[in-house]
Design an enzyme around this catalytic site. Structure first.
Site, PDB file in Angstrom:
ATOM      1  N   HIS A   1      26.130   5.627   4.471  1.00  0.00           N
ATOM      2  CA  HIS A   1      26.258   5.642   5.930  1.00  0.00           C
ATOM      3  C   HIS A   1      27.707   5.455   6.410  1.00  0.00           C
ATOM      4  O   HIS A   1      28.182   6.159   7.286  1.00  0.00           O
ATOM      5  CB  HIS A   1      25.398   4.544   6.562  1.00  0.00           C
ATOM      6  CG  HIS A   1      23.967   4.566   6.101  1.00  0.00           C
ATOM      7  ND1 HIS A   1      23.301   5.731   5.828  1.00  0.00           N
ATOM      8  CD2 HIS A   1      23.074   3.563   5.868  1.00  0.00           C
ATOM      9  CE1 HIS A   1      22.061   5.453   5.452  1.00  0.00           C
ATOM     10  NE2 HIS A   1      21.899   4.142   5.460  1.00  0.00           N
TER      11      HIS A   1
ATOM     12  N   LYS B   1      21.614  10.910  13.662  1.00  0.00           N
ATOM     13  CA  LYS B   1      21.827  10.206  14.936  1.00  0.00           C
ATOM     14  C   LYS B   1      22.687  11.073  15.855  1.00  0.00           C
ATOM     15  O   LYS B   1      23.754  11.535  15.453  1.00  0.00           O
ATOM     16  CB  LYS B   1      22.538   8.868  14.697  1.00  0.00           C
ATOM     17  CG  LYS B   1      21.699   7.850  13.929  1.00  0.00           C
ATOM     18  CD  LYS B   1      22.508   6.559  13.750  1.00  0.00           C
ATOM     19  CE  LYS B   1      21.864   5.616  12.769  1.00  0.00           C
ATOM     20  NZ  LYS B   1      20.762   4.827  13.306  1.00  0.00           N
TER      21      LYS B   1
ATOM     22  N   ASP C   1      20.958  11.652   4.607  1.00  0.00           N
ATOM     23  CA  ASP C   1      21.509  10.374   5.040  1.00  0.00           C
ATOM     24  C   ASP C   1      21.117  10.250   6.497  1.00  0.00           C
ATOM     25  O   ASP C   1      21.589  11.030   7.327  1.00  0.00           O
ATOM     26  CB  ASP C   1      23.033  10.373   4.891  1.00  0.00           C
ATOM     27  CG  ASP C   1      23.614   9.019   5.238  1.00  0.00           C
ATOM     28  OD1 ASP C   1      23.219   8.458   6.281  1.00  0.00           O
ATOM     29  OD2 ASP C   1      24.446   8.512   4.471  1.00  0.00           O
ATOM     30  N   HIS C   2      20.257   9.304   6.808  1.00  0.00           N
ATOM     31  CA  HIS C   2      19.682   9.323   8.157  1.00  0.00           C
ATOM     32  C   HIS C   2      20.728   9.065   9.244  1.00  0.00           C
ATOM     33  O   HIS C   2      20.484   9.338  10.409  1.00  0.00           O
ATOM     34  CB  HIS C   2      18.478   8.369   8.270  1.00  0.00           C
ATOM     35  CG  HIS C   2      18.844   6.937   8.471  1.00  0.00           C
ATOM     36  ND1 HIS C   2      19.170   6.088   7.447  1.00  0.00           N
ATOM     37  CD2 HIS C   2      18.939   6.190   9.598  1.00  0.00           C
ATOM     38  CE1 HIS C   2      19.438   4.889   7.935  1.00  0.00           C
ATOM     39  NE2 HIS C   2      19.305   4.918   9.235  1.00  0.00           N
TER      40      HIS C   2
ATOM     41  N   GLU D   1      24.126  -5.787  11.724  1.00  0.00           N
ATOM     42  CA  GLU D   1      22.675  -5.870  11.918  1.00  0.00           C
ATOM     43  C   GLU D   1      22.271  -7.310  12.138  1.00  0.00           C
ATOM     44  O   GLU D   1      22.873  -8.220  11.548  1.00  0.00           O
ATOM     45  CB  GLU D   1      21.949  -5.344  10.680  1.00  0.00           C
ATOM     46  CG  GLU D   1      22.235  -3.885  10.404  1.00  0.00           C
ATOM     47  CD  GLU D   1      21.344  -3.359   9.279  1.00  0.00           C
ATOM     48  OE1 GLU D   1      20.304  -2.790   9.606  1.00  0.00           O
ATOM     49  OE2 GLU D   1      21.693  -3.540   8.108  1.00  0.00           O
TER      50      GLU D   1
ATOM     51  N   LYS E   1      24.090  -8.141   7.204  1.00  0.00           N
ATOM     52  CA  LYS E   1      22.764  -8.503   7.715  1.00  0.00           C
ATOM     53  C   LYS E   1      22.867  -9.871   8.395  1.00  0.00           C
ATOM     54  O   LYS E   1      23.762 -10.669   8.076  1.00  0.00           O
ATOM     55  CB  LYS E   1      21.778  -8.632   6.558  1.00  0.00           C
ATOM     56  CG  LYS E   1      21.601  -7.342   5.751  1.00  0.00           C
ATOM     57  CD  LYS E   1      20.469  -6.521   6.295  1.00  0.00           C
ATOM     58  CE  LYS E   1      20.184  -5.314   5.438  1.00  0.00           C
ATOM     59  NZ  LYS E   1      19.610  -4.216   6.205  1.00  0.00           N
TER      60      LYS E   1
HETATM   61  C1  BG6 Z   1      19.144   1.832   5.537  1.00  0.00           C
HETATM   62  C2  BG6 Z   1      19.431   0.573   4.777  1.00  0.00           C
HETATM   63  O1  BG6 Z   1      19.589   2.956   4.820  1.00  0.00           O
HETATM   64  O2  BG6 Z   1      19.831   1.779   6.787  1.00  0.00           O
HETATM   65  C3  BG6 Z   1      18.981  -0.640   5.582  1.00  0.00           C
HETATM   66  O3  BG6 Z   1      18.747   0.606   3.530  1.00  0.00           O
HETATM   67  C4  BG6 Z   1      19.622  -0.628   6.945  1.00  0.00           C
HETATM   68  O4  BG6 Z   1      19.287  -1.841   4.889  1.00  0.00           O
HETATM   69  C5  BG6 Z   1      19.422   0.711   7.626  1.00  0.00           C
HETATM   70  O5  BG6 Z   1      19.040  -1.663   7.711  1.00  0.00           O
HETATM   71  C6  BG6 Z   1      20.236   0.780   8.892  1.00  0.00           C
HETATM   72  O6  BG6 Z   1      19.888   1.927   9.606  1.00  0.00           O
HETATM   73  P1  BG6 Z   1      19.987   1.960  11.177  1.00  0.00           P
HETATM   74  O7  BG6 Z   1      19.629   3.364  11.537  1.00  0.00           O
HETATM   75  O8  BG6 Z   1      19.021   0.938  11.688  1.00  0.00           O
HETATM   76  O9  BG6 Z   1      21.419   1.603  11.505  1.00  0.00           O
END
Ligand code: BG6
Length: 512
Positions: A260, A202, A197-198, A236, A360
């Site tokens: 997330h 962070k 999970d990216h 976003e 979004k």
């Molecule tokens: C991704 C989603 O996992 O995370 C995207 O699929 C989203 O829709 C993005 O924009 C947001 O990541 P970050 O790091 O820009 O907050």
């Protein structure tokens, strides 16, 4: 006040442990993730000298290319996506260890070819047979790829390790997530599976743990006695960009919440783990997820809000309605905004609402967590206008601002006792500078050293889906009637504001 000196105890760690010798196989290597994030992150690891000298990459994808073509392509891409100027000598060293294999992931003949190539790569780069497979593919391929790898012996460990990194989306609901876990776990051990999970890559997200558990002052007040409520906003400004066909199937809820946003909740709300070992931390995160009170059908109607953006203006530019975006049906019922109120049923958090929202095409790009404390008794300030008696808020700024601020009341200078809300700010950049980073460095490095702390365990993924399941069910049964219901460039549908106003509270909006 910005302070540039830092005490030794606060200094960022020096170069960490060097990753194990290994070969990384990227499935879906011709895609965007590889050139934008993975290769620049690996290059940064090499630059920080934490990438083993005995390292190699094998890219696998459908596009017909030779290793030479792939190296040339990445050499061009790195100039665009590196986080700082590329050192030509280092890149030359790096690119020589990149290989490419063209093929279809569902073609069984691909895997013997991959094995043959990996045998050669293992020999040439003395990677000790350690491999990790990064699945940067469409989700449908996750299980088939791992099954094929296992069938041909490429998941077998013995005195070497074999790991697989699985990207999101991990399932599209609870059932499919369970089915995927079952398939993966029938051919691999849980400790071989790294569900990424990216958000956990962070720095500011990892810093939630440092803030809470490396400081003595927060823990005594980090509970229902002192905290009024918590807000988590992931706002976003971007729309769905070129991802209409994926996004229209997923929607804001699936795309952001079980993954997330659940990370942000668990790190904020979990009990202190007994150590920073992977399972100690993940046990506490999982307990928190299990403690989230399931929403009933009525709760879904009264405590959740969904929205879809219509045409509007974001950052001074006209943005088309979601339904006019490429690859989105003109009558789409997919939500691009979601807000909800959750409760965590345990001793620490009973009766403390957690308000979440993400969307979004909103007014600002801003991810933050607001911890709002209970008000002071007003006796002495009975005559002070209520809006100046703003409650204390601790704000964890995650993006694009990175830092922490504390809001409190101060006396406005002058003869009368008047109060004003003031902020005490800590910004990462002031203390630690900014380190160029794609957000993937730490996670890839952790996989190379076998530290799964920042990756999702099967039970956590399933618990995240459990939280959103009732919304998926009720929303499916009752399609939205008023979409689009917020203008691009606004803060979302008015019902999201009402969700808090009903409780006498307000979202904290940051304009940048
Ligand atoms: C991704 C989603 O996992 O995370 C995207 O699929 C989203 O829709 C993005 O924009 C947001 O990541 P970050 O790091 O820009 O907050």
């Amino acid at each position: 006040m910005a302070q540039t000196e830092i005490t030794p105890v606060m200094q960022p760690p020096k170069v960490g442990k060097v990753g194990d010798p290994c070969a990384m196989v990227i499935f879906g290597a011709a895609g965007d993730l590889t050139r934008r994030k993975l290769i620049p992150a690996l290059y940064n690891l090499a630059k920080s000298q934490v990438l083993s000298r005995e390292f190699a990459i094998v890219g696998v994808a459908r596009s017909q290319m030779s290793t030479e073509d792939f190296r040339n392509k990445l050499s061009k891409d790195i100039k665009e996506f590196a986080t700082e100027a590329v050192d030509p000598d280092l890149w030359e060293w790096f690119v020589k260890r990149i290989y490419y294999l063209a093929g279809d992931f569902d073609d069984k003949n691909l895997y013997p070819k991959l094995k043959e190539l990996l045998d050669k790569v293992d020999r040439d780069h003395t990677t000790h047979g350690n491999h990790f497979y990064y699945l940067a593919t469409a989700a449908d391929f996750f299980a088939p790829i791992v099954e094929q790898l296992a069938a041909i012996g490429l998941m077998e460990e013995n005195d070497r390790w074999r790991r697989v990194i699985v990207e999101k989306p991990f399932g599209h609901d609870l059932e499919s997530a369970k089915a995927l876990n079952q398939k993966l776990l029938s051919v691999a051990q849980e400790n071989q599976i790294y569900r990424i999970d990216h958000y956990l890559g962070k720095e500011t997200v990892q810093n939630i743990l440092a803030l809470r558990f490396a400081n003595g002052i927060f823990e005594p007040v980090w509970n229902r006695r002192y905290i009024d409520h918590v807000q988590i906003s992931v706002a976003e400004t971007v729309g769905v960009e070129q991802r209409g066909s994926y996004y229209d199937q997923a929607g804001a809820l699936r795309d952001m919440v079980p993954n997330h946003i659940m990370q942000l909740i668990t790190l904020t709300a979990m009990e202190p783990p007994v150590s920073f070992r992977a399972n100690a931390v993940r046990d506490e995160q999982a307990k928190t997820l299990h403690a989230i009170q399931p929403l009933s059908d009525e709760d879904v109607l009264s405590k959740t809000v969904r929205g879809q953006y219509g045409e509007g203006i974001v950052n001074g530019e006209r943005v088309p309605a979601y339904r006019s975006e490429p690859d989105v049906p003109s009558d789409s019922k997919t939500e691009t905004f979601v807000a909800m109120k959750l409760q965590i049923d345990n001793w620490r958090w009973a009766d403390v609402p957690f308000y979440l929202r993400t969307g979004k095409a909103l007014a600002a790009h801003n991810t933050h967590i607001v911890i709002q404390f209970r008000r002071a008794p007003f006796v002495m300030f009975r005559d002070t206008p209520v809006e100046t008696l703003m409650p204390n808020q601790l704000i964890l700024h995650i993006a694009p601002e990175e830092g922490i601020s504390l809001r409190f009341a101060a006396k406005v200078p002058g003869p009368a006792m008047r109060l004003g809300a003031v902020d005490m700010n800590f910004e990462y950049a002031d203390y630690f500078g900014t380190q160029p980073n794609t957000g993937y460095e730490r996670l890839l490095h952790d996989c190379m050293i076998g530290d799964a702390t920042l990756f999702q365990r099967a039970d956590m993924v399933e618990a995240g889906w459990c939280v959103v399941s009732p919304l998926l069910d009720v929303w499916k049964a009752l399609p939205p009637r008023s979409f689009p219901n917020y203008a691009a460039g606004s803060w979302g549908p008015k019902e999201a504001d009402e969700l808090l106003e009903r409780d006498g509270r307000h979202w904290r909006n940051f304009e940048k």
